[in-house]
Structure formats: C-alpha cells, structure tokens
Design a protein around this motif. Structure first.
Motif, PDB file in Angstrom:
ATOM      1  N   ILE A  67       0.839  -1.093   0.180  1.00 33.44           N
ATOM      2  CA  ILE A  67       0.075  -0.089   0.125  1.00 33.44           C
ATOM      3  C   ILE A  67       0.825   1.256   0.014  1.00 33.44           C
ATOM      4  CG2 ILE A  67      -1.665   1.267   1.206  1.00 33.44           C
ATOM      5  CD1 ILE A  67      -2.836  -1.152   2.259  1.00 33.44           C
ATOM      6  N   PHE A  68       0.579   2.252  -1.014  1.00 35.55           N
ATOM      7  CA  PHE A  68       1.335   3.624  -0.897  1.00 35.55           C
ATOM      8  C   PHE A  68       0.339   4.654  -0.602  1.00 35.55           C
ATOM      9  CE2 PHE A  68       3.650   0.895  -4.023  1.00 35.55           C
ATOM     10  CZ  PHE A  68       5.046   1.536  -3.684  1.00 35.55           C
ATOM     11  N   HIS A  69       0.783   5.270   0.490  1.00 29.43           N
ATOM     12  CA  HIS A  69       0.063   6.667   0.739  1.00 29.43           C
ATOM     13  C   HIS A  69       0.521   7.932   0.107  1.00 29.43           C
ATOM     14  CE1 HIS A  69      -1.637   4.412   4.361  1.00 29.43           C
ATOM     15  NE2 HIS A  69      -0.803   3.779   4.472  1.00 29.43           N
ATOM     16  N   LEU A  70      -0.369   8.697  -0.308  1.00 24.06           N
ATOM     17  CA  LEU A  70      -0.047   9.968  -1.127  1.00 24.06           C
ATOM     18  C   LEU A  70      -0.323  11.043  -0.227  1.00 24.06           C
ATOM     19  CD1 LEU A  70      -2.570   8.889  -3.809  1.00 24.06           C
ATOM     20  CD2 LEU A  70      -0.155   8.410  -4.070  1.00 24.06           C
ATOM     21  N   THR A  71       0.529  12.042  -0.221  1.00 22.60           N
ATOM     22  CA  THR A  71       0.546  13.304   0.628  1.00 22.60           C
ATOM     23  C   THR A  71       1.010  14.353  -0.197  1.00 22.60           C
ATOM     24  OG1 THR A  71       2.835  12.821   1.353  1.00 22.60           O
ATOM     25  CG2 THR A  71       0.955  12.116   2.875  1.00 22.60           C
ATOM     26  N   LEU A  72       0.197  15.503   0.059  1.00 24.38           N
ATOM     27  CA  LEU A  72       0.620  16.572  -0.719  1.00 24.38           C
ATOM     28  C   LEU A  72       1.938  17.304  -0.402  1.00 24.38           C
ATOM     29  CD1 LEU A  72      -2.766  18.684  -0.943  1.00 24.38           C
ATOM     30  CD2 LEU A  72      -2.100  17.244  -2.479  1.00 24.38           C
ATOM     31  N   THR A  73       2.940  17.789  -1.271  1.00 24.61           N
ATOM     32  CA  THR A  73       3.956  18.617  -1.093  1.00 24.61           C
ATOM     33  C   THR A  73       3.436  19.894  -0.614  1.00 24.61           C
ATOM     34  OG1 THR A  73       4.252  18.984  -3.482  1.00 24.61           O
ATOM     35  CG2 THR A  73       5.329  17.080  -2.809  1.00 24.61           C
TER      36      THR A  73
END
Length: 194
Positions: free
Chosen positions: A89-95
């Motif tokens: 699983i990959f988590h996505l976060t805003l830069t």
C-alpha cells in the motif's frame, strides 16, 4: 416535478463550476481531475490517502487515477510513501507546492462571488439541504459517505485524546477535521427514515 427541477438546478450549478475549473487548471497545464485528486488528498485522513480511496471517492477507474497521480508526482504536487504495516500500500500526501496550488485555486472565484451576495442564513440553509440531498443519494447508490471524522459513528472522545473506534488508534485534532473512507454516518432523521 419538483425533484426533477432540483436535479436540473444542481446539474446546472455543477456545469458552471466545472467550466470555471477547466479554465483555471488549463492555465497551469493541468486537467480538472488533477485538481480533484489534490483537493481530495488535502481533505482526507491518513487512512484514506491511497490510490483505491481516491478512485472510490471520485468515482473513477484505478487506471485514470494512477495516470493522474503520475502527472501530479512528476510536477511535484504530491509524493508517495510505503505503508508501515503493508508494503503493498502506498500513501499519497501533498507536497508544499501541492498545498499552495490548492490554496490558490480553491474555492472557485465564481462561487465566492455568488456566495457573498446571499445572506449567511441562506448559505447555511442551502448547505444543509445539499448535505441532506447528498446523504440520500449516497444511501440510494449504496456508496460510502466519506464524511468528517468527528461526525462518524466510530469517533470517540477519550479522557485525554480522540480515538477511532474502528482502528482503535488515537486521532490528532487535525484528523477530526478530515474526511475518511471508512466513515459511518451517525443517524440523520432526514436521511434514515424509512
């Protein structure tokens, strides 16, 4: 029919907002779907920032979402990180650049201008009516609510912290203002009546 008129009004408002969105995103070389992905990631909690959750929330295919995420990652608006418990699983976060972009582009100017011309009471009334309509549509379509953490059935207030009753993990104050894929709405008399 009154219901059909309501649908037509919502559809027309949506068309106007989509038109404004397309115009704004075209000026920076993005599509509205890219903005929708960023907007969702800015609002979701740590349990809901995966490819699958984005696809589910936006009602898009995983392929479309994957392509959009690749574009946003190349433009350095978001980054991926591997889940600590499940390496698949990959988590996505805003830069920081992604957060700035969201701040610059939302809410749409056309909506802010329209909202400024009506009273606070009218805005609250319209917002409540639309929230109830959304809840009913989600129930009829058997789709997830993606509601705010603090409005969830699983939300718990412990002595010194907030906690998710589903994951049994503590929640930060910021978590309680974010939307969650596993949200279970508390009963609403307007939506839950049979």
């Amino acid at each position: 029919m009154h219901e059909l008129e309501t649908f037509k009004l919502i559809e027309r408002i949506s068309a106007l907002l989509r038109s404004e969105e397309r115009r704004k995103y075209a000026t920076i070389g993005l599509q509205p779907v890219h903005g929708q992905v960023l907007e969702y990631l800015a609002r979701c909690n740590r349990y809901s920032n995966t490819h699958a959750a984005v696809a589910e929330y936006l009602g898009l295919t995983k392929g479309t979402v994957s392509q959009s995420i690749q574009v946003l990652e190349r433009k350095q608006y978001l980054e991926k990180s591997v889940d600590a418990l499940d390496g698949r699983i990959f988590h996505l976060t805003l830069t920081a650049a992604g957060k700035r972009l969201i701040d610059e582009l939302k809410p749409l100017d056309v909506f802010k201008q329209a909202e400024s011309r009506i009273s606070r009471q009218e805005v609250d009334s319209v917002g409540e009516a639309l929230q109830n309509a959304l809840g009913l549509l989600q129930k009829v379509n058997q789709s997830k609510s993606f509601g705010l953490c603090r409005s969830c059935h699983y939300f718990q207030v412990e002595q010194h912290h907030y906690q998710c009753g589903l994951t049994e993990q503590p929640l930060d104050r910021d978590d309680t203002d974010k939307i969650c894929r596993d949200h279970l709405p508390t009963p609403n008399p307007f939506i839950d009546r049979e």
